[in-house]
Design a protein around this motif. Structure first.
Motif, PDB file in Angstrom:
ATOM      1  N   ASN A  97       0.806  -1.220   0.000  1.00  0.00           N
ATOM      2  CA  ASN A  97       0.000   0.000   0.000  1.00  0.00           C
ATOM      3  C   ASN A  97       0.840   1.272   0.000  1.00  0.00           C
ATOM      4  O   ASN A  97       0.311   2.370   0.097  1.00  0.00           O
ATOM      5  N   SER A  98       2.162   1.133  -0.092  1.00  0.00           N
ATOM      6  CA  SER A  98       3.028   2.314  -0.128  1.00  0.00           C
ATOM      7  C   SER A  98       2.911   2.989  -1.489  1.00  0.00           C
ATOM      8  O   SER A  98       2.408   2.398  -2.456  1.00  0.00           O
ATOM      9  N   GLU A  99       3.396   4.206  -1.584  1.00  0.00           N
ATOM     10  CA  GLU A  99       3.377   4.897  -2.874  1.00  0.00           C
ATOM     11  C   GLU A  99       4.218   4.145  -3.899  1.00  0.00           C
ATOM     12  O   GLU A  99       3.867   4.082  -5.076  1.00  0.00           O
ATOM     13  N   PHE A 100       5.329   3.571  -3.429  1.00  0.00           N
ATOM     14  CA  PHE A 100       6.172   2.788  -4.319  1.00  0.00           C
ATOM     15  C   PHE A 100       5.401   1.586  -4.859  1.00  0.00           C
ATOM     16  O   PHE A 100       5.436   1.287  -6.062  1.00  0.00           O
ATOM     17  N   GLY A 101       4.715   0.882  -3.953  1.00  0.00           N
ATOM     18  CA  GLY A 101       3.956  -0.300  -4.351  1.00  0.00           C
ATOM     19  C   GLY A 101       2.897   0.026  -5.388  1.00  0.00           C
ATOM     20  O   GLY A 101       2.774  -0.652  -6.416  1.00  0.00           O
ATOM     21  N   LYS A 102       2.135   1.088  -5.138  1.00  0.00           N
ATOM     22  CA  LYS A 102       1.077   1.474  -6.077  1.00  0.00           C
ATOM     23  C   LYS A 102       1.656   1.933  -7.406  1.00  0.00           C
ATOM     24  O   LYS A 102       1.081   1.676  -8.469  1.00  0.00           O
ATOM     25  N   GLN A 103       2.804   2.598  -7.339  1.00  0.00           N
ATOM     26  CA  GLN A 103       3.474   3.012  -8.574  1.00  0.00           C
ATOM     27  C   GLN A 103       3.910   1.789  -9.381  1.00  0.00           C
ATOM     28  O   GLN A 103       3.797   1.765 -10.613  1.00  0.00           O
ATOM     29  N   MET A 104       4.381   0.747  -8.706  1.00  0.00           N
ATOM     30  CA  MET A 104       4.827  -0.455  -9.395  1.00  0.00           C
ATOM     31  C   MET A 104       3.647  -1.193 -10.032  1.00  0.00           C
ATOM     32  O   MET A 104       3.775  -1.716 -11.149  1.00  0.00           O
ATOM     33  N   TYR A 105       2.514  -1.246  -9.341  1.00  0.00           N
ATOM     34  CA  TYR A 105       1.321  -1.834  -9.958  1.00  0.00           C
ATOM     35  C   TYR A 105       1.018  -1.121 -11.280  1.00  0.00           C
ATOM     36  O   TYR A 105       0.738  -1.751 -12.303  1.00  0.00           O
ATOM     37  N   ARG A 106       1.070   0.214 -11.225  1.00  0.00           N
ATOM     38  CA  ARG A 106       0.754   0.998 -12.423  1.00  0.00           C
ATOM     39  C   ARG A 106       1.782   0.761 -13.528  1.00  0.00           C
ATOM     40  O   ARG A 106       1.429   0.682 -14.707  1.00  0.00           O
ATOM     41  N   ARG A 107       3.041   0.648 -13.152  1.00  0.00           N
ATOM     42  CA  ARG A 107       4.088   0.438 -14.158  1.00  0.00           C
ATOM     43  C   ARG A 107       3.940  -0.922 -14.833  1.00  0.00           C
ATOM     44  O   ARG A 107       4.126  -1.049 -16.041  1.00  0.00           O
ATOM     45  N   ILE A 108       3.612  -1.928 -14.045  1.00  0.00           N
ATOM     46  CA  ILE A 108       3.400  -3.262 -14.613  1.00  0.00           C
ATOM     47  C   ILE A 108       2.309  -3.211 -15.673  1.00  0.00           C
ATOM     48  O   ILE A 108       2.457  -3.734 -16.784  1.00  0.00           O
ATOM     49  N   VAL A 109       1.212  -2.556 -15.344  1.00  0.00           N
ATOM     50  CA  VAL A 109       0.080  -2.451 -16.272  1.00  0.00           C
ATOM     51  C   VAL A 109       0.449  -1.601 -17.489  1.00  0.00           C
ATOM     52  O   VAL A 109       0.170  -1.976 -18.639  1.00  0.00           O
ATOM     53  N   SER A 110       1.073  -0.458 -17.257  1.00  0.00           N
ATOM     54  CA  SER A 110       1.386   0.464 -18.355  1.00  0.00           C
ATOM     55  C   SER A 110       2.374  -0.129 -19.347  1.00  0.00           C
ATOM     56  O   SER A 110       2.388   0.245 -20.525  1.00  0.00           O
ATOM     57  N   LYS A 111       3.202  -1.069 -18.881  1.00  0.00           N
ATOM     58  CA  LYS A 111       4.180  -1.711 -19.755  1.00  0.00           C
ATOM     59  C   LYS A 111       3.571  -2.872 -20.547  1.00  0.00           C
ATOM     60  O   LYS A 111       4.255  -3.512 -21.347  1.00  0.00           O
ATOM     61  N   GLY A 112       2.298  -3.162 -20.293  1.00  0.00           N
ATOM     62  CA  GLY A 112       1.627  -4.219 -21.037  1.00  0.00           C
ATOM     63  C   GLY A 112       1.766  -5.604 -20.457  1.00  0.00           C
ATOM     64  O   GLY A 112       1.443  -6.601 -21.111  1.00  0.00           O
ATOM     65  N   HIS A 113       2.232  -5.677 -19.198  1.00  0.00           N
ATOM     66  CA  HIS A 113       2.335  -6.968 -18.530  1.00  0.00           C
ATOM     67  C   HIS A 113       1.013  -7.297 -17.837  1.00  0.00           C
ATOM     68  O   HIS A 113       0.161  -6.431 -17.658  1.00  0.00           O
ATOM     69  N   ALA A 114       0.856  -8.554 -17.457  1.00  0.00           N
ATOM     70  CA  ALA A 114      -0.362  -8.978 -16.771  1.00  0.00           C
ATOM     71  C   ALA A 114      -0.178  -8.880 -15.262  1.00  0.00           C
ATOM     72  O   ALA A 114       0.890  -9.185 -14.729  1.00  0.00           O
ATOM     73  N   LEU A 115      -1.243  -8.463 -14.597  1.00  0.00           N
ATOM     74  CA  LEU A 115      -1.244  -8.321 -13.144  1.00  0.00           C
ATOM     75  C   LEU A 115      -2.230  -9.330 -12.565  1.00  0.00           C
ATOM     76  O   LEU A 115      -3.406  -9.353 -12.953  1.00  0.00           O
ATOM     77  N   GLY A 116      -1.736 -10.195 -11.676  1.00  0.00           N
ATOM     78  CA  GLY A 116      -2.587 -11.209 -11.071  1.00  0.00           C
ATOM     79  C   GLY A 116      -2.545 -11.127  -9.553  1.00  0.00           C
ATOM     80  O   GLY A 116      -1.636 -10.529  -8.964  1.00  0.00           O
ATOM     81  N   LEU A 117      -3.522 -11.757  -8.912  1.00  0.00           N
ATOM     82  CA  LEU A 117      -3.638 -11.730  -7.453  1.00  0.00           C
ATOM     83  C   LEU A 117      -2.883 -12.903  -6.832  1.00  0.00           C
ATOM     84  O   LEU A 117      -2.947 -14.027  -7.315  1.00  0.00           O
ATOM     85  N   HIS A 118      -2.192 -12.610  -5.726  1.00  0.00           N
ATOM     86  CA  HIS A 118      -1.460 -13.657  -5.013  1.00  0.00           C
ATOM     87  C   HIS A 118      -1.675 -13.545  -3.500  1.00  0.00           C
ATOM     88  O   HIS A 118      -0.871 -14.058  -2.723  1.00  0.00           O
ATOM     89  N   SER A 119      -2.722 -12.871  -3.120  1.00  0.00           N
ATOM     90  CA  SER A 119      -3.130 -12.575  -1.737  1.00  0.00           C
ATOM     91  C   SER A 119      -2.519 -11.261  -1.272  1.00  0.00           C
ATOM     92  O   SER A 119      -1.437 -10.879  -1.735  1.00  0.00           O
ATOM     93  N   TYR A 120      -3.192 -10.609  -0.354  1.00  0.00           N
ATOM     94  CA  TYR A 120      -2.697  -9.329   0.169  1.00  0.00           C
ATOM     95  C   TYR A 120      -1.547  -9.559   1.146  1.00  0.00           C
ATOM     96  O   TYR A 120      -0.479  -8.970   1.028  1.00  0.00           O
ATOM     97  N   SER A 121      -1.767 -10.454   2.090  1.00  0.00           N
ATOM     98  CA  SER A 121      -0.798 -10.621   3.182  1.00  0.00           C
ATOM     99  C   SER A 121       0.250 -11.701   2.923  1.00  0.00           C
ATOM    100  O   SER A 121       1.356 -11.642   3.462  1.00  0.00           O
ATOM    101  N   HIS A 122      -0.127 -12.715   2.148  1.00  0.00           N
ATOM    102  CA  HIS A 122       0.730 -13.890   1.914  1.00  0.00           C
ATOM    103  C   HIS A 122       1.088 -14.586   3.223  1.00  0.00           C
ATOM    104  O   HIS A 122       2.097 -15.294   3.317  1.00  0.00           O
TER     105      HIS A 122
END
Length: 274
Positions: A97-122
């Motif tokens: 939930n950090s700004e870095f984390g949210k930025q990385m989610y966006r970068r993964i998507v913007s680069k055309g990669h797939a984003l999947g769920l692996h649980s929040y806490s693991h």
């Protein structure tokens, strides 16, 4: 006399009209037969193309690179490597939930990669206590990703895989079977793997072991889902990635992302797993 002549003209006109209508009907019937033949030919060609496409797909070698447990600074390096080789991959992320984390989610998507769920806490001891706990944790991650990217991923990977044994300790022998059934009912498509890089077998696995594991397990396979990790400590996975990509290309593999319509691989659901 005029009446008879008029009647004769009218009769001829009526006869000519009937003949013309009959001719039109015959022409329409011919056109219908031609159209039917064309439709049959088109259907036949489409079936042939579909068979050819299926045969090509069966013979095409495709590698799905997947990275679990990110995002971290290693994710940044992996994205740079993928950019350099102009290929796409799939990231099964956890909650950050950090700004870095949210930025990385966006970068993964913007680069055309797939984003999947692996649980929040693991955290196995939390997510595998019950079905309610598991779905609550997954939904928390899904909402975080939605707020960061506008996407609601429909692909997922169970922590430990769909045949993990550790869930029995917290939720019983039948929990995984229940979670699989419920996840599918919720519209998720889950993915295990058929090539293990072995980078999770040790805290820091040697780079060469990771490369050799991927090469060995990918041999004689047409479609491979490669398990790797991009958590903070997995620096040797990053180091191994260029060689893995290069060697898979030499074996004739192309690269693609996982989706709800793509190739998948599931571990067996039969005992002794459940």
């Amino acid at each position: 006399m005029l009446f008879i002549l008029y009647a004769s003209v009218q009769a001829k006109a009526h006869y000519d009209t009937l003949r013309m209508l009959e001719q039109i009907q015959l022409e329409n019937q011919k056109l219908q037969r031609v159209n039917e033949n064309l439709r049959n030919e088109l259907k036949k060609k489409q079936q042939e193309l579909e068979k050819a496409k299926q045969a090509q797909n069966n013979n095409t070698k495709v590698a799905y690179l997947t990275f679990d447990d990110g995002p971290s600074t290693n994710t940044e390096e992996i994205l740079a490597i993928l950019d350099r080789y102009k290929i796409k991959a799939t990231f099964f992320v956890i909650g950050n939930n950090s700004e870095f984390g949210k930025q990385m989610y966006r970068r993964i998507v913007s680069k055309g990669h797939a984003l999947g769920l692996h649980s929040y806490s693991h955290e196995y001891r939390n997510i595998y206590t019950s079905a309610t706990a598991f779905h609550s944790d997954m939904e928390k991650l899904r909402q975080l990703i939605y707020k960061a990217t506008g996407q609601k991923p429909k692909i997922m990977r169970f922590p430990g895989g769909s045949n993990n044994h550790i869930s029995r300790k917290y939720g019983g022998h039948s929990l995984m079977q229940t979670l699989i059934q419920q996840s599918v009912q919720k519209g998720y498509k889950y993915f295990d793997w058929n090539v293990d890089s072995q980078d999770a077998k040790r805290k820091v696995q040697p780079r060469d072991v990771i490369i050799q594991s991927v090469m060995k397990e990918s041999r004689n396979k047409k479609k491979i889902i490669v398990l790797m990790h991009d958590s903070q400590i997995k620096v040797t996975t990053v180091q191994a990635l260029p060689a893995i990509i290069t060697e898979l290309k030499k074996q004739g593999f192309s690269f693609d992302i996982l989706s709800d319509t793509s190739f998948t691989y599931h571990f067996t659901l039969e005992p002794p797993y459940f």
